[in-house]
Design a protein around this motif. Structure first.
Motif, PDB file in Angstrom:
ATOM      1  N   THR A  64      16.268   9.949 -23.463  1.00  0.00           N
ATOM      2  CA  THR A  64      15.391  11.033 -23.015  1.00  0.00           C
ATOM      3  C   THR A  64      14.810  10.647 -21.659  1.00  0.00           C
ATOM      4  OG1 THR A  64      14.834  11.571 -25.289  1.00  0.00           O
ATOM      5  CG2 THR A  64      13.364  12.412 -23.587  1.00  0.00           C
ATOM      6  N   LYS A  65      14.972  11.530 -20.705  1.00  0.00           N
ATOM      7  CA  LYS A  65      14.418  11.319 -19.367  1.00  0.00           C
ATOM      8  C   LYS A  65      13.279  12.300 -19.190  1.00  0.00           C
ATOM      9  CE  LYS A  65      18.293   9.131 -17.521  1.00  0.00           C
ATOM     10  NZ  LYS A  65      18.515   8.228 -16.468  1.00  0.00           N
ATOM     11  N   GLN A  66      12.215  11.831 -18.544  1.00  0.00           N
ATOM     12  CA  GLN A  66      11.044  12.669 -18.372  1.00  0.00           C
ATOM     13  C   GLN A  66      10.443  12.416 -17.000  1.00  0.00           C
ATOM     14  OE1 GLN A  66       8.535  12.572 -21.775  1.00  0.00           O
ATOM     15  NE2 GLN A  66       6.776  13.388 -20.699  1.00  0.00           N
ATOM     16  N   SER A  67      10.071  13.482 -16.349  1.00  0.00           N
ATOM     17  CA  SER A  67       9.414  13.397 -15.054  1.00  0.00           C
ATOM     18  C   SER A  67       8.498  14.607 -14.909  1.00  0.00           C
ATOM     19  CB  SER A  67      10.451  13.385 -13.929  1.00  0.00           C
ATOM     20  OG  SER A  67       9.819  13.384 -12.670  1.00  0.00           O
ATOM     21  N   GLY A  68       7.223  14.340 -14.828  1.00  0.00           N
ATOM     22  CA  GLY A  68       6.279  15.445 -14.730  1.00  0.00           C
ATOM     23  C   GLY A  68       6.338  16.331 -15.949  1.00  0.00           C
ATOM     24  N   ASN A  69       6.590  17.618 -15.741  1.00  0.00           N
ATOM     25  CA  ASN A  69       6.670  18.564 -16.848  1.00  0.00           C
ATOM     26  C   ASN A  69       8.074  18.737 -17.391  1.00  0.00           C
ATOM     27  OD1 ASN A  69       3.948  19.100 -16.825  1.00  0.00           O
ATOM     28  ND2 ASN A  69       4.142  20.760 -15.327  1.00  0.00           N
ATOM     29  N   SER A  70       9.076  18.169 -16.734  1.00  0.00           N
ATOM     30  CA  SER A  70      10.446  18.343 -17.214  1.00  0.00           C
ATOM     31  C   SER A  70      10.864  17.171 -18.090  1.00  0.00           C
ATOM     32  CB  SER A  70      11.412  18.501 -16.038  1.00  0.00           C
ATOM     33  OG  SER A  70      11.353  17.373 -15.210  1.00  0.00           O
ATOM     34  N   ARG A  71      11.605  17.510 -19.120  1.00  0.00           N
ATOM     35  CA  ARG A  71      12.079  16.527 -20.092  1.00  0.00           C
ATOM     36  C   ARG A  71      13.478  16.950 -20.503  1.00  0.00           C
ATOM     37  NH1 ARG A  71      10.925  16.006 -26.102  1.00  0.00           N
ATOM     38  NH2 ARG A  71      11.193  13.804 -26.494  1.00  0.00           N
ATOM     39  N   TYR A  72      14.437  16.020 -20.462  1.00  0.00           N
ATOM     40  CA  TYR A  72      15.793  16.344 -20.869  1.00  0.00           C
ATOM     41  C   TYR A  72      16.462  15.138 -21.491  1.00  0.00           C
ATOM     42  CZ  TYR A  72      16.784  14.267 -16.290  1.00  0.00           C
ATOM     43  OH  TYR A  72      16.851  13.411 -15.229  1.00  0.00           O
ATOM     44  N   VAL A  73      17.528  15.400 -22.225  1.00  0.00           N
ATOM     45  CA  VAL A  73      18.253  14.368 -22.962  1.00  0.00           C
ATOM     46  C   VAL A  73      19.643  14.238 -22.369  1.00  0.00           C
ATOM     47  CG1 VAL A  73      19.141  13.717 -25.234  1.00  0.00           C
ATOM     48  CG2 VAL A  73      16.943  14.876 -25.054  1.00  0.00           C
ATOM     49  N   VAL A  74      20.077  12.988 -22.172  1.00  0.00           N
ATOM     50  CA  VAL A  74      21.411  12.725 -21.642  1.00  0.00           C
ATOM     51  C   VAL A  74      22.139  11.746 -22.549  1.00  0.00           C
ATOM     52  CG1 VAL A  74      20.766  13.192 -19.240  1.00  0.00           C
ATOM     53  CG2 VAL A  74      20.574  10.875 -20.139  1.00  0.00           C
ATOM     54  N   GLN A  75      23.438  11.719 -22.396  1.00  0.00           N
ATOM     55  CA  GLN A  75      24.265  10.792 -23.177  1.00  0.00           C
ATOM     56  C   GLN A  75      24.048   9.367 -22.673  1.00  0.00           C
ATOM     57  OE1 GLN A  75      28.528  11.119 -22.659  1.00  0.00           O
ATOM     58  NE2 GLN A  75      28.868  10.597 -24.786  1.00  0.00           N
TER      59      GLN A  75
END
Length: 117
Positions: free
Chosen positions: A24-35
């Motif tokens: 899980t990557k997170q920066s500020g208000n954005s959060r997303y999941v990568v392989q």
């Protein structure tokens, strides 16, 4: 790839090594999941194949696949989740020094399932 001390190893470490635990990557208000890229590609391919093939002959795996498909999940996401489940099963089998028994898993799954409201 680093060697893992068996005394410090956990199922989570095995899932990370197999690449089935997402990042899980997170920066500020954005959060997303990568392989996960830092993993054993051979082990990842092996557990994905195990997950895919188990859907053909194992009823609970097929039910898991069908349920996630109805939820709109992609095949890769479904197989990754199923691979994580298989790694937990394999980890428990190794720890208990037992062979795989489908009934044992199904009973444990029913015990740990959230109660329907």
């Amino acid at each position: 790839m680093a060697v893992i001390d068996p005394h410090e190893a956990t199922v989570a470490v095995a899932q990370q090594l197999a690449g089935t635990a997402p990042v899980t990557k997170q920066s500020g208000n954005s959060r997303y999941v990568v392989q996960r890229q830092a993993c054993s590609k051979t082990l990842r391919a092996t557990v994905y194949l195990l997950a895919a093939e188990s859907c053909k002959n194992i009823s609970w795996a097929r039910a898991y696949h069908d349920q996630k498909k109805k939820q709109g999940k992609k095949s890769a996401t479904i197989f990754r989740g199923l691979a994580n489940t298989w790694l937990r099963i394999i980890w428990a089998m190794r720890r208990k020094k037992e062979t795989y028994q489908e009934d044992t898993f199904v009973q444990a799954q029913a015990r740990h399932a959230p109660a329907a409201a």
